[in-house]
Design an enzyme around this catalytic site. Sequence first.
Site, PDB file in Angstrom:
ATOM      1  N   TRP A 160       0.857  -1.603  -0.005  1.00 26.87           N
ATOM      2  CA  TRP A 160       0.058   0.009  -0.675  1.00 26.87           C
ATOM      3  C   TRP A 160       0.637   1.047  -0.789  1.00 26.87           C
ATOM      4  O   TRP A 160       0.205   2.030   0.449  1.00 26.87           O
ATOM      5  CB  TRP A 160      -0.507   0.036   1.194  1.00 26.87           C
ATOM      6  CG  TRP A 160      -2.071  -1.390   1.724  1.00 26.87           C
ATOM      7  CD1 TRP A 160      -3.203  -0.992   0.136  1.00 26.87           C
ATOM      8  CD2 TRP A 160      -1.860  -2.227   1.913  1.00 26.87           C
ATOM      9  NE1 TRP A 160      -3.585  -1.881   0.064  1.00 26.87           N
ATOM     10  CE2 TRP A 160      -3.575  -3.266   1.803  1.00 26.87           C
ATOM     11  CE3 TRP A 160      -1.514  -2.676   3.157  1.00 26.87           C
ATOM     12  CZ2 TRP A 160      -3.653  -4.283   2.262  1.00 26.87           C
ATOM     13  CZ3 TRP A 160      -1.941  -4.083   3.440  1.00 26.87           C
ATOM     14  CH2 TRP A 160      -2.394  -5.218   3.082  1.00 26.87           C
ATOM     15  N   HIS A 175      -5.786   2.746   0.938  1.00 26.23           N
ATOM     16  CA  HIS A 175      -6.839   2.082   1.316  1.00 26.23           C
ATOM     17  C   HIS A 175      -8.235   2.994   1.902  1.00 26.23           C
ATOM     18  O   HIS A 175      -7.410   3.939   3.193  1.00 26.23           O
ATOM     19  CB  HIS A 175      -7.238   0.659   2.054  1.00 26.23           C
ATOM     20  CG  HIS A 175      -6.488   0.773   2.659  1.00 26.23           C
ATOM     21  ND1 HIS A 175      -5.675  -0.574   3.645  1.00 26.23           N
ATOM     22  CD2 HIS A 175      -4.715   1.638   3.609  1.00 26.23           C
ATOM     23  CE1 HIS A 175      -5.420  -0.106   4.554  1.00 26.23           C
ATOM     24  NE2 HIS A 175      -4.700   1.275   4.882  1.00 26.23           N
ATOM     25  N   ARG A 201      -2.529   5.016  -4.921  1.00 21.76           N
ATOM     26  CA  ARG A 201      -1.258   4.002  -5.339  1.00 21.76           C
ATOM     27  C   ARG A 201      -0.037   4.529  -5.849  1.00 21.76           C
ATOM     28  O   ARG A 201      -0.440   5.218  -6.852  1.00 21.76           O
ATOM     29  CB  ARG A 201      -1.420   3.142  -5.057  1.00 21.76           C
ATOM     30  CG  ARG A 201      -2.695   2.482  -4.315  1.00 21.76           C
ATOM     31  CD  ARG A 201      -3.266   0.877  -3.499  1.00 21.76           C
ATOM     32  NE  ARG A 201      -4.028   0.225  -2.635  1.00 21.76           N
ATOM     33  CZ  ARG A 201      -4.369  -0.395  -2.604  1.00 21.76           C
ATOM     34  NH1 ARG A 201      -4.123  -1.806  -3.365  1.00 21.76           N
ATOM     35  NH2 ARG A 201      -5.411  -0.414  -1.610  1.00 21.76           N
ATOM     36  N   GLN A 215     -12.907   3.320  -3.551  1.00 20.22           N
ATOM     37  CA  GLN A 215     -13.051   1.940  -2.922  1.00 20.22           C
ATOM     38  C   GLN A 215     -14.452   1.967  -1.956  1.00 20.22           C
ATOM     39  O   GLN A 215     -14.543   3.354  -1.593  1.00 20.22           O
ATOM     40  CB  GLN A 215     -11.837   1.365  -1.342  1.00 20.22           C
ATOM     41  CG  GLN A 215     -11.069   0.531  -2.488  1.00 20.22           C
ATOM     42  CD  GLN A 215      -9.338   0.335  -1.613  1.00 20.22           C
ATOM     43  OE1 GLN A 215      -9.249   0.338  -0.165  1.00 20.22           O
ATOM     44  NE2 GLN A 215      -8.692  -0.522  -1.396  1.00 20.22           N
ATOM     45  N   VAL A 258      -6.906  -8.341  10.030  1.00 22.58           N
ATOM     46  CA  VAL A 258      -8.117  -9.188  10.060  1.00 22.58           C
ATOM     47  C   VAL A 258      -7.545 -10.544   9.923  1.00 22.58           C
ATOM     48  O   VAL A 258      -5.883 -11.188   9.851  1.00 22.58           O
ATOM     49  CB  VAL A 258      -8.948  -9.484   8.172  1.00 22.58           C
ATOM     50  CG1 VAL A 258      -9.628  -8.250   8.283  1.00 22.58           C
ATOM     51  CG2 VAL A 258      -7.831  -9.334   7.379  1.00 22.58           C
ATOM     52  N   ALA A 314     -14.827  -6.690   8.415  1.00 26.82           N
ATOM     53  CA  ALA A 314     -14.708  -5.898   7.166  1.00 26.82           C
ATOM     54  C   ALA A 314     -14.179  -6.492   5.857  1.00 26.82           C
ATOM     55  O   ALA A 314     -13.790  -7.168   5.458  1.00 26.82           O
ATOM     56  CB  ALA A 314     -13.490  -4.948   7.707  1.00 26.82           C
TER      57      ALA A 314
END
Length: 347
Positions: A160, A175, A201, A215, A258, A314
């Site tokens: 990222w 993001h 990015r 996004q 996550v 998420a």
Amino acid sequence: MVSDSLDEIQALRDAALGELASVQDAEALERWRVAYLGRNAPLNQVLSGLGKLAPEQRRTLGQATNAAKVALQEAYEARLAELKARAREEAFARERVDVTLPGRPLAPGRLHPITQVIEECLHILQSMGFQVASTREVELDYYNFEVLNIPPEHPARDMWDTLYVQPPSVLLRAHTTAYQGRMMQELTPPIRILNVGRNYRFEAVDATHEWMFHQIDGFAVDEGLTLADLKGTLTAFAQQIFWPTVRTRFRCDYFPFVEPGVDMSISCHACEGRGGDCPVCRGAGWLEILGAGMVHPKVLQAGGLDPERYSGFAWGMGPERIAMIKYGIQDIRLFYGNDLRFLEQFA
Ligand code: FA5
């Protein structure tokens, strides 16, 4: 002798007035004025010769000459006014607007295809109880990375990498997941929120990658949320945004924020999941559309939430990629090339 001169003045006056009647424009009028009222005009010459005459003759001729001059001056002014009025009327006629003509039609504007897809996505997800947040594009390193379990020097930062506004702490978010930390500070569970917007990015631009893209990030936190809630929510969403019989596939993927992390694919619309030599999915039978997972306990903790009590899921998805699948578009760069022939297809 005086009567001859009086006749001459009369004749001069008549000739001048006759000529004035045929003057048709400003230039000719000016020439007339110089000829009959200018310093060397005949009447002025008569006046300058008066001194040589006897007093009686001087008075008579002087009065007649002055009267003729006044008459010519008045006639000149009247003609000047006439010509000016005529010029105004002609200009008016030339510039007259026909108010009965129909107006020129204005091309109606329309929403950009990506805005349309975003609105469609939000509509579906809002009907499932998600709220929409609008958050900043200029973000702190802390929210883009650190709060998401990506400390400095973590190799995942390379995925990222972005543009820095004030290195090393202020950047353009890479993001929309960057809003999770802020939302946890502001809200108390149950949380069901979406964040939509632009991301930036350091990207090698190609047919499927832009350096600026959108996004839609979803974030749900509550007691007892499981991976089944994630799969059910995203499958129901896919069936509405794509087509009702679409199938979804979840495979393990890695995102530091996550645990477990997954990517979700949908069955290919071109080959209906059969693969083979399908050019759209390149034989895979599946098209990858988003990254997702259960919110990492460290992220909940960083947001001040007790991971023993709360769990969450998420995901983050790109409306450009969704639009490419929905409309069969081969190159993402078309969306921001500003070619009206392309954009006008999305009425
Ligand atoms: C992320 O950005 C994660 N933040 C997503 C996420 C959120 C995972 C929450 C888990 C939990 P990724 O880099 O894969 O992941 O991007 C997610 C989606 O954004 C991609 O599936 C794609 O649809 C879109 N996307 C990513 N990079 C680009 C790009 N350069 N151009 C266009 N779309 C892109």
